[in-house]
Design an enzyme around this catalytic site. Structure first.
Site, mmCIF file in Angstrom:
data_model
loop_
_atom_site.group_PDB
_atom_site.id
_atom_site.type_symbol
_atom_site.label_atom_id
_atom_site.label_comp_id
_atom_site.label_asym_id
_atom_site.label_seq_id
_atom_site.Cartn_x
_atom_site.Cartn_y
_atom_site.Cartn_z
ATOM 1 N N GLU A 135 -12.200 40.306 -37.189
ATOM 2 C CA GLU A 135 -11.973 39.357 -36.222
ATOM 3 C C GLU A 135 -12.162 40.917 -34.692
ATOM 4 O O GLU A 135 -11.312 41.243 -34.834
ATOM 5 C CB GLU A 135 -10.594 39.379 -35.865
ATOM 6 C CG GLU A 135 -10.169 37.947 -36.575
ATOM 7 C CD GLU A 135 -10.866 36.514 -36.157
ATOM 8 O OE1 GLU A 135 -12.034 37.190 -34.905
ATOM 9 O OE2 GLU A 135 -10.671 36.022 -36.242
ATOM 10 N N ASP A 264 5.585 28.253 -25.756
ATOM 11 C CA ASP A 264 4.670 27.630 -25.785
ATOM 12 C C ASP A 264 4.349 26.818 -26.770
ATOM 13 O O ASP A 264 3.890 27.625 -27.710
ATOM 14 C CB ASP A 264 3.181 28.199 -24.820
ATOM 15 C CG ASP A 264 2.574 27.008 -24.337
ATOM 16 O OD1 ASP A 264 3.014 25.822 -23.502
ATOM 17 O OD2 ASP A 264 1.021 26.913 -24.535
ATOM 18 N N ASP A 319 8.685 26.014 -23.182
ATOM 19 C CA ASP A 319 7.540 24.272 -22.600
ATOM 20 C C ASP A 319 9.083 23.284 -22.260
ATOM 21 O O ASP A 319 8.887 22.699 -23.661
ATOM 22 C CB ASP A 319 6.746 24.250 -23.213
ATOM 23 C CG ASP A 319 6.030 23.011 -22.420
ATOM 24 O OD1 ASP A 319 6.445 22.594 -21.591
ATOM 25 O OD2 ASP A 319 4.547 22.906 -22.957
ATOM 26 N N HIS A 395 -2.126 29.545 -23.629
ATOM 27 C CA HIS A 395 -1.031 29.563 -24.320
ATOM 28 C C HIS A 395 0.029 30.386 -24.111
ATOM 29 O O HIS A 395 0.954 30.518 -24.091
ATOM 30 C CB HIS A 395 -1.414 29.464 -25.692
ATOM 31 C CG HIS A 395 -2.154 28.024 -25.718
ATOM 32 N ND1 HIS A 395 -2.566 26.778 -25.668
ATOM 33 C CD2 HIS A 395 -3.218 28.626 -26.752
ATOM 34 C CE1 HIS A 395 -3.206 26.644 -26.060
ATOM 35 N NE2 HIS A 395 -4.197 26.625 -26.971
ATOM 36 N N ASP A 398 1.140 30.628 -20.109
ATOM 37 C CA ASP A 398 1.813 30.117 -19.961
ATOM 38 C C ASP A 398 3.591 30.194 -20.368
ATOM 39 O O ASP A 398 4.226 30.102 -19.468
ATOM 40 C CB ASP A 398 1.156 28.850 -20.897
ATOM 41 C CG ASP A 398 0.520 27.899 -20.267
ATOM 42 O OD1 ASP A 398 -0.275 28.256 -18.609
ATOM 43 O OD2 ASP A 398 0.483 26.568 -20.073
#
Length: 415
Positions: A135, A264, A319, A395, A398
């Protein structure tokens, strides 16, 4: 060992990686989509090479150490099992390392969040000649890579070679990796290649349908997560941010600061995202100091992870589209969780408020960094910017909006 174990690499990992497998130059760089086999191929390659070169040792790097156990360490253990050589390897979790028992060669695991441990490795057997940065996209600062690169140095005996391997998903074409390796003119020390799910013969029809739906429903994401192309990032939603090491306890000593936590929900295809921040209303700054970001989390697992990190009693905005999940978490013991207030234009109103603040992100929050560098305004079919963000890389974004609803006062009134 007196016995020689012969395996078919093509049967084990399939096609598409012959050049990657055989390259011996300094930099071996592979960007690839999901299901492109890049991580599993790399893991098998290193286990195989270490058993062939008794003087070699491997250093495995990710930006944050805590992510290594469930990623590279797990992949290398999978490779050992896949090759059927478990009896020759010893796996330890404290410290995190793998040892090839016949020779004492080791695979070391380090995170950039503890740079002294990266630069102070001394091997007991042979040479530290190989490095795998998984990564690698998470490393936003090229200078950090240079420090890692310099740690693989010194002479090695004939037949051995020094090499740095980078594997990653190519989310952003503006990343330094593109210019340094993929845009470089012919260089015998660089192999830079792209792979995708189309070279993975082991996918079944259900796996392939995931990409077919992505191609149909989200062509922009398909180009990157499906085909392994560079993500084209234009028109970021949040531009006033920086990556910076900071002590959250020192920030909280300031007046006019408050913590903010947002959740979320996700599960199969989308990750659950948990945002942990501090808001300094006087300085107009938001500090992002921790995160949870993982797919396949049940409500019980979410609760256990939040509890483990010590945030169970914090005020958390979640959420409101999942009231049952919120009720489950409340019943489990998360007594300060509340539904986020959603209404007309709540996304844009929240974004506009956050845009008035500078966002300071701790380097350990790698998923937040990935999202904020790819969260852009949507475009219509003519390429014109629309007054709404893309439904992707959102994600953590939010979760941040939900968290900041809980800051009282006119500044953070999203109603």
């Amino acid at each position: 060992m007196n016995n020689v174990k012969r395996i078919s690499i093509q049967k084990t990992i399939g096609k598409g990686y012959a050049d990657f497998w055989n390259f011996k130059g300094r930099y071996r760089v592979c960007k690839g989509s999901r299901a492109s086999k890049k991580s599993k191929t790399t893991a098998i390659n290193f286990i195989s090479k270490l058993m062939q070169h008794p003087n070699a040792n491997l250093l495995v790097i990710r930006k944050t150490f805590r992510t290594l156990k469930d990623s590279c360490f797990a992949e290398l253990n999978w490779a050992i099992t896949k090759l059927g050589v478990q009896q020759y390897w010893d796996a330890k979790e404290s410290p995190l390392e793998l040892t090839y028992k016949p020779t004492g060669q080791k695979i070391y695991f380090r995170g950039l969040d503890d740079p002294l441990k990266v630069t102070s490795i001394t091997v007991k057997v042979g040479y530290l000649c190989w490095m795998w940065i998984e990564e690698a996209y998470e490393i936003l600062n090229e200078a950090d890579f240079d420090i890692l690169d310099e740690s693989i140095r010194g002479e090695v005996p004939e037949g051995l070679y020094k090499q740095v391997t980078l594997t990653f998903n190519p989310w952003n074409e503006k990343h330094w990796i593109k210019k340094r390796f993929f845009d470089a003119k012919e260089d015998i020390d660089i192999l830079a290649k792209t792979t995708n799910y189309l070279c993975n013969e082991f996918l079944d029809d259900a796996d392939k349908r995931v990409f077919e739906r992505m191609k149909r429903d989200n062509p922009r994401r398909y180009q990157v997560a499906g085909l392994g192309d560079w993500g084209i990032v234009d028109g970021l939603v949040f531009e006033n941010w920086e990556e910076l090491v900071f002590d959250k306890n020192e920030i909280l000593k300031r007046s006019n600061t408050k913590t903010a936590f947002g959740l979320d929900f996700g599960y199969t295809n989308d990750p659950t995202a948990f945002f942990c921040g501090i808001v300094d209303q006087e300085a107009k700054e938001i500090y992002v100091f921790d995160e949870i970001y993982k797919e396949g989390m049940s409500n019980k697992i979410i609760f256990e992870e939040v509890e483990r990190k010590g945030y169970k009693k914090e005020k958390i905005r979640a959420d409101s589209a999942e009231p049952k999940s919120i009720d489950d978490l409340w019943n489990l013991g998360m007594k300060n969780i509340k539904r986020a207030r959603k209404g007309p234009d709540s996304i844009n109103n929240g974004i506009q408020t956050i845009q008035d603040y500078k966002i300071i992100i701790h380097p350990s929050c790698v998923n937040f960094l990935t999202e904020i560098t790819n969260y852009t305004w949507a475009q219509d079919k003519f390429g014109k910017k629309m007054n709404k963000p893309i439904d992707d890389f959102n994600h953590m974004m939010d979760a941040m909006r939900y968290a900041l609803e809980d800051i009282q006062g006119d500044v953070f009134s999203f109603d």
